[in-house]
Motif scaffolding. Structure first.
Motif, PDB file in Angstrom:
ATOM      1  N   LEU A  10      78.897 -15.528 -62.668  1.00 42.99           N
ATOM      2  CA  LEU A  10      79.966 -14.704 -62.092  1.00 42.99           C
ATOM      3  C   LEU A  10      80.955 -14.261 -63.150  1.00 42.99           C
ATOM      4  O   LEU A  10      81.449 -13.129 -63.116  1.00 42.99           O
ATOM      5  N   ARG A  11      81.247 -15.128 -64.108  1.00 41.00           N
ATOM      6  CA  ARG A  11      82.179 -14.774 -65.186  1.00 41.00           C
ATOM      7  C   ARG A  11      81.620 -13.629 -66.022  1.00 41.00           C
ATOM      8  O   ARG A  11      82.345 -12.694 -66.385  1.00 41.00           O
ATOM      9  N   SER A  71      81.805  -7.793 -67.392  1.00 39.80           N
ATOM     10  CA  SER A  71      81.128  -6.495 -67.447  1.00 39.80           C
ATOM     11  C   SER A  71      81.803  -5.484 -66.537  1.00 39.80           C
ATOM     12  O   SER A  71      81.982  -4.314 -66.904  1.00 39.80           O
ATOM     13  N   ALA A  72      82.212  -5.940 -65.345  1.00 38.55           N
ATOM     14  CA  ALA A  72      82.852  -5.032 -64.392  1.00 38.55           C
ATOM     15  C   ALA A  72      84.196  -4.535 -64.904  1.00 38.55           C
ATOM     16  O   ALA A  72      84.582  -3.378 -64.670  1.00 38.55           O
TER      17      ALA A  72
END
Length: 236
Positions: free
Chosen positions: A151-152, A157-158
């Motif tokens: 998730l990190r 990236s997001a």
């Protein structure tokens, strides 16, 4: 804080052993850890050292309070006991003294105010759901850590494709929070854009302070019962 950034960890430990001991209370508004996978994640030597340092500060006489952030939202009573601190809900009003005229601060981690980031708010609702948390904590620690690491990476990236403004607080959300609590001074973190902002809410002037991220240097806000001031080597 994480093992990969030892200078920041040293700055934090020096802060606990120095300026924090001069305070009646220390209030930490989340994201203390790079991530915490649950109270059973406190068995690592690094996390044990952090908890011991916080407990030593509490033993010295400084009351320590902690509000969960998005990186340590799984911190629970086990963490509170290990670190000798008190957990705070988000948001919280803290009064300094007795009586209606006692100075008050409105405290929040701050991520709930970033309402323009719709994808993050959907994620935040999911991971703060007690049923989701119970199911996640039922998984083995190693599996939880693997999920969090994934998730990190997705989050980093997001961030590269999101407009900077989307990841900041929404002014209407800030004003709604101030209005709901009758307009005391607001202190929050999360956005890591240290500054003092002034908001006009229903004809009143309200102040919002944003805490800084720590990059090898300790930075904090000091409250003397009347005014807030930025302190430390990285103070804005």
């Amino acid at each position: 804080l994480c093992e990969e950034r030892p200078a920041t960890t040293t700055a934090f430990l020096d802060f606990l052993d120095g300026p924090a001991r001069e305070a009646a209370s220390l209030l930490i508004l989340g994201d203390l850890f790079e991530y915490l996978a649950g109270d059973d994640d406190l068995e690592s030597p690094f996390n044990r050292e952090l908890c011991a340092a916080l407990k030593a500060l509490a033993g010295h006489g400084t009351r320590v309070f902690f509000m969960r952030g998005n990186r340590d939202l799984l911190a629970g009573e086990g963490f509170a006991e290990a670190a000798g601190l008190h957990l705070l809900p988000d948001p919280s009003i803290v009064a300094f003294g007795d009586g209606e005229d006692a100075p008050r601060l409105l405290l929040s981690h701050g991520d709930a105010l970033c309402t323009d980031d719709l994808a993050y708010q959907a994620y935040r609702r999911q991971v703060n759901d007690p049923t989701w948390q119970a199911g996640f904590l039922a998984q083995p620690l190693a599996a939880r850590k693997a999920v969090i690491e994934s998730l990190r990476q997705q989050s980093e990236s997001a961030k590269k494709t999101k407009a900077t403004e989307i990841m900041d607080v929404n002014a209407a959300a800030v004003e709604a929070l101030l209005r709901a609590h009758r307009g005391p001074t607001l202190v929050h973190g999360h956005t890591h854009r240290p500054a003092r902002h002034v908001h006009a809410v229903d004809g009143r002037e309200c102040v919002r302070w944003v805490l800084a991220d720590w990059h090898d240097t300790a930075t904090w806000l000091r409250f003397d019962g009347r005014t807030l001031s930025a302190e430390g080597g990285g103070a804005a």
